[in-house]
Design a protein around this motif. Structure first.
Motif, PDB file in Angstrom:
ATOM      1  N   GLU A  15       0.826  -1.199   0.000  1.00 16.23           N
ATOM      2  CA  GLU A  15       0.000   0.000   0.000  1.00 16.23           C
ATOM      3  C   GLU A  15       0.867   1.259   0.000  1.00 16.23           C
ATOM      4  OE1 GLU A  15      -3.970  -1.461   2.372  1.00 16.23           O
ATOM      5  OE2 GLU A  15      -2.332  -0.621   3.564  1.00 16.23           O
ATOM      6  N   VAL A  16       0.285   2.330  -0.532  1.00 18.26           N
ATOM      7  CA  VAL A  16       0.888   3.659  -0.488  1.00 18.26           C
ATOM      8  C   VAL A  16      -0.050   4.532   0.324  1.00 18.26           C
ATOM      9  CG1 VAL A  16       1.621   5.660  -1.840  1.00 18.26           C
ATOM     10  CG2 VAL A  16       1.924   3.360  -2.774  1.00 18.26           C
ATOM     11  N   TYR A  17       0.511   5.289   1.267  1.00 21.92           N
ATOM     12  CA  TYR A  17      -0.284   6.175   2.098  1.00 21.92           C
ATOM     13  C   TYR A  17       0.021   7.620   1.714  1.00 21.92           C
ATOM     14  CZ  TYR A  17      -0.365   1.878   4.791  1.00 21.92           C
ATOM     15  OH  TYR A  17      -0.497   0.563   5.172  1.00 21.92           O
ATOM     16  N   LEU A  18      -1.012   8.354   1.376  1.00 20.12           N
ATOM     17  CA  LEU A  18      -0.911   9.782   1.103  1.00 20.12           C
ATOM     18  C   LEU A  18      -1.562  10.472   2.294  1.00 20.12           C
ATOM     19  CD1 LEU A  18      -2.204   9.624  -2.579  1.00 20.12           C
ATOM     20  CD2 LEU A  18       0.169   9.584  -1.832  1.00 20.12           C
ATOM     21  N   ILE A  19      -0.764  11.135   3.120  1.00 20.01           N
ATOM     22  CA  ILE A  19      -1.245  11.647   4.395  1.00 20.01           C
ATOM     23  C   ILE A  19      -1.173  13.176   4.404  1.00 20.01           C
ATOM     24  CG2 ILE A  19      -0.934  11.580   6.896  1.00 20.01           C
ATOM     25  CD1 ILE A  19       0.672   8.887   6.331  1.00 20.01           C
ATOM     26  N   GLY A  20      -2.344  13.804   4.435  1.00 22.55           N
ATOM     27  CA  GLY A  20      -2.437  15.253   4.562  1.00 22.55           C
ATOM     28  C   GLY A  20      -2.755  15.610   5.999  1.00 22.55           C
ATOM     29  N   SER A  21      -2.853  16.898   6.285  1.00 29.74           N
ATOM     30  CA  SER A  21      -3.106  17.309   7.664  1.00 29.74           C
ATOM     31  C   SER A  21      -4.508  16.951   8.135  1.00 29.74           C
ATOM     32  CB  SER A  21      -2.862  18.811   7.828  1.00 29.74           C
ATOM     33  OG  SER A  21      -3.685  19.535   6.950  1.00 29.74           O
ATOM     34  N   ASP A  22      -5.468  16.878   7.201  1.00 30.56           N
ATOM     35  CA  ASP A  22      -6.837  16.549   7.620  1.00 30.56           C
ATOM     36  C   ASP A  22      -7.454  15.400   6.829  1.00 30.56           C
ATOM     37  OD1 ASP A  22      -7.063  17.883   5.235  1.00 30.56           O
ATOM     38  OD2 ASP A  22      -8.717  19.176   5.855  1.00 30.56           O
ATOM     39  N   ASP A  23      -6.660  14.717   6.018  1.00 31.94           N
ATOM     40  CA  ASP A  23      -7.182  13.628   5.205  1.00 31.94           C
ATOM     41  C   ASP A  23      -6.069  12.629   4.918  1.00 31.94           C
ATOM     42  OD1 ASP A  23      -8.991  12.142   3.749  1.00 31.94           O
ATOM     43  OD2 ASP A  23      -9.029  13.478   2.020  1.00 31.94           O
ATOM     44  N   GLN A  24      -6.447  11.380   4.719  1.00 29.38           N
ATOM     45  CA  GLN A  24      -5.480  10.342   4.362  1.00 29.38           C
ATOM     46  C   GLN A  24      -6.094   9.444   3.296  1.00 29.38           C
ATOM     47  OE1 GLN A  24      -3.582   8.128   7.530  1.00 29.38           O
ATOM     48  NE2 GLN A  24      -3.349   6.334   6.236  1.00 29.38           N
ATOM     49  N   LYS A  25      -5.301   9.115   2.294  1.00 30.56           N
ATOM     50  CA  LYS A  25      -5.727   8.206   1.235  1.00 30.56           C
ATOM     51  C   LYS A  25      -4.801   6.999   1.263  1.00 30.56           C
ATOM     52  CE  LYS A  25      -8.567  11.231  -0.647  1.00 30.56           C
ATOM     53  NZ  LYS A  25      -9.935  11.093  -0.935  1.00 30.56           N
ATOM     54  N   THR A  26      -5.372   5.834   1.062  1.00 34.33           N
ATOM     55  CA  THR A  26      -4.592   4.609   0.943  1.00 34.33           C
ATOM     56  C   THR A  26      -4.841   4.035  -0.440  1.00 34.33           C
ATOM     57  OG1 THR A  26      -4.825   4.172   3.309  1.00 34.33           O
ATOM     58  CG2 THR A  26      -4.175   2.321   1.921  1.00 34.33           C
ATOM     59  N   VAL A  27      -3.750   3.750  -1.146  1.00 37.88           N
ATOM     60  CA  VAL A  27      -3.838   3.229  -2.508  1.00 37.88           C
ATOM     61  C   VAL A  27      -2.955   1.990  -2.583  1.00 37.88           C
ATOM     62  CG1 VAL A  27      -3.456   3.778  -4.936  1.00 37.88           C
ATOM     63  CG2 VAL A  27      -4.096   5.598  -3.363  1.00 37.88           C
ATOM     64  N   SER A  28      -3.418   0.970  -3.270  1.00 35.77           N
ATOM     65  CA  SER A  28      -2.611  -0.246  -3.395  1.00 35.77           C
ATOM     66  C   SER A  28      -1.457  -0.014  -4.369  1.00 35.77           C
ATOM     67  CB  SER A  28      -3.473  -1.415  -3.867  1.00 35.77           C
ATOM     68  OG  SER A  28      -3.793  -1.265  -5.229  1.00 35.77           O
ATOM     69  N   LEU A  29      -0.374  -0.754  -4.174  1.00 36.22           N
ATOM     70  CA  LEU A  29       0.752  -0.674  -5.100  1.00 36.22           C
ATOM     71  C   LEU A  29       0.334  -1.139  -6.491  1.00 36.22           C
ATOM     72  CD1 LEU A  29       3.857  -1.888  -3.050  1.00 36.22           C
ATOM     73  CD2 LEU A  29       3.314   0.412  -3.809  1.00 36.22           C
ATOM     74  N   ASP A  30      -0.611  -2.071  -6.552  1.00 38.02           N
ATOM     75  CA  ASP A  30      -1.112  -2.525  -7.854  1.00 38.02           C
ATOM     76  C   ASP A  30      -1.769  -1.375  -8.612  1.00 38.02           C
ATOM     77  OD1 ASP A  30      -0.230  -5.110  -7.327  1.00 38.02           O
ATOM     78  OD2 ASP A  30      -2.136  -5.694  -6.419  1.00 38.02           O
ATOM     79  N   THR A  31      -2.521  -0.541  -7.900  1.00 40.54           N
ATOM     80  CA  THR A  31      -3.150   0.625  -8.533  1.00 40.54           C
ATOM     81  C   THR A  31      -2.086   1.599  -9.009  1.00 40.54           C
ATOM     82  OG1 THR A  31      -5.115   0.400  -7.147  1.00 40.54           O
ATOM     83  CG2 THR A  31      -4.760   2.540  -8.182  1.00 40.54           C
ATOM     84  N   LEU A  32      -1.050   1.802  -8.211  1.00 43.93           N
ATOM     85  CA  LEU A  32       0.046   2.683  -8.617  1.00 43.93           C
ATOM     86  C   LEU A  32       0.697   2.180  -9.898  1.00 43.93           C
ATOM     87  CD1 LEU A  32       1.925   5.110  -8.079  1.00 43.93           C
ATOM     88  CD2 LEU A  32       3.306   3.582  -6.659  1.00 43.93           C
ATOM     89  N   GLN A  33       0.865   0.869 -10.019  1.00 46.14           N
ATOM     90  CA  GLN A  33       1.488   0.299 -11.207  1.00 46.14           C
ATOM     91  C   GLN A  33       0.566   0.366 -12.425  1.00 46.14           C
ATOM     92  OE1 GLN A  33       2.374  -3.609  -9.735  1.00 46.14           O
ATOM     93  NE2 GLN A  33       4.376  -3.006  -8.966  1.00 46.14           N
ATOM     94  N   ARG A  34      -0.713   0.024 -12.204  1.00 44.70           N
ATOM     95  CA  ARG A  34      -1.662  -0.033 -13.326  1.00 44.70           C
ATOM     96  C   ARG A  34      -2.215   1.320 -13.730  1.00 44.70           C
ATOM     97  NH1 ARG A  34      -4.031  -4.118 -10.250  1.00 44.70           N
ATOM     98  NH2 ARG A  34      -5.802  -2.744  -9.917  1.00 44.70           N
ATOM     99  N   ASN A  35      -2.419   2.202 -12.753  1.00 48.99           N
ATOM    100  CA  ASN A  35      -3.097   3.460 -13.016  1.00 48.99           C
ATOM    101  C   ASN A  35      -2.440   4.602 -12.235  1.00 48.99           C
ATOM    102  OD1 ASN A  35      -4.928   5.378 -13.770  1.00 48.99           O
ATOM    103  ND2 ASN A  35      -6.700   4.405 -12.827  1.00 48.99           N
ATOM    104  N   PRO A  36      -1.204   4.967 -12.602  1.00 48.49           N
ATOM    105  CA  PRO A  36      -0.523   6.017 -11.858  1.00 48.49           C
ATOM    106  C   PRO A  36      -1.238   7.368 -11.942  1.00 48.49           C
ATOM    107  CG  PRO A  36       0.765   5.360 -13.767  1.00 48.49           C
ATOM    108  CD  PRO A  36      -0.377   4.402 -13.653  1.00 48.49           C
ATOM    109  N   SER A  37      -1.997   7.606 -12.993  1.00 44.95           N
ATOM    110  CA  SER A  37      -2.705   8.886 -13.106  1.00 44.95           C
ATOM    111  C   SER A  37      -3.768   9.026 -12.021  1.00 44.95           C
ATOM    112  CB  SER A  37      -3.324   9.056 -14.493  1.00 44.95           C
ATOM    113  OG  SER A  37      -4.254   8.032 -14.748  1.00 44.95           O
ATOM    114  N   PHE A  38      -4.370   7.915 -11.576  1.00 44.46           N
ATOM    115  CA  PHE A  38      -5.327   7.960 -10.467  1.00 44.46           C
ATOM    116  C   PHE A  38      -4.629   8.428  -9.195  1.00 44.46           C
ATOM    117  CE2 PHE A  38      -7.042   5.839  -6.693  1.00 44.46           C
ATOM    118  CZ  PHE A  38      -8.320   6.369  -6.672  1.00 44.46           C
ATOM    119  N   VAL A  39      -3.461   7.862  -8.920  1.00 41.88           N
ATOM    120  CA  VAL A  39      -2.696   8.227  -7.726  1.00 41.88           C
ATOM    121  C   VAL A  39      -2.268   9.694  -7.824  1.00 41.88           C
ATOM    122  CG1 VAL A  39      -0.670   7.690  -6.312  1.00 41.88           C
ATOM    123  CG2 VAL A  39      -1.921   5.847  -7.442  1.00 41.88           C
ATOM    124  N   PHE A  40      -1.881  10.125  -9.024  1.00 44.70           N
ATOM    125  CA  PHE A  40      -1.484  11.513  -9.232  1.00 44.70           C
ATOM    126  C   PHE A  40      -2.647  12.460  -8.913  1.00 44.70           C
ATOM    127  CE2 PHE A  40      -0.809  15.258 -11.965  1.00 44.70           C
ATOM    128  CZ  PHE A  40       0.417  15.671 -11.471  1.00 44.70           C
TER     129      PHE A  40
END
Length: 107
Positions: free
Chosen positions: A71-96
């Motif tokens: 998993e990849v964790y995108l952690i902001g001051s008031d929000d956090q998103k968790t994205v699978s590494l598979d999603t990062l590999q298949r769909n990096p534009s979503f993570v962007f």
């Protein structure tokens, strides 16, 4: 830290020498599209001993990779998103888009 000649040739900036996985490099290049002010935390304060990137920070957003949970964790001051590494590999534009969304809220 040891690196291969290929890795040395592919790297365009010093932090890339510490990135071993494709996901780490993808995240780095994604962050570089947004800003040139990215800080990284290595697994050691001594460059000769450091072997990997522990976390990235851009503005007030922290990005961490958990390879065990894939998993990849995108952690902001008031929000956090968790994205699978598979999603990062298949769909990096979503993570962007998720990253840019967090950065927009942090401004």
């Amino acid at each position: 830290m040891q690196t291969t000649l290929n890795h040395l040739k592919e790297s365009t900036e010093l932090p890339e020498l510490f990135m071993r996985s494709k996901e780490e490099k993808t995240l780095w290049r994604m962050l570089r599209r947004v800003s040139d002010k990215i800080s990284i935390e290595l697994d050691s304060v001594e460059l000769d001993i450091a072997t990997k990137v522990e976390e990235y920070r851009i503005k007030n957003v922290l990005i961490k990779i958990n390879k065990d949970k894939r998993e990849v964790y995108l952690i902001g001051s008031d929000d956090q998103k968790t994205v699978s590494l598979d999603t990062l590999q298949r769909n990096p534009s979503f993570v962007f888009r998720e990253l840019v969304g967090l950065l927009g809220r942090e401004s």
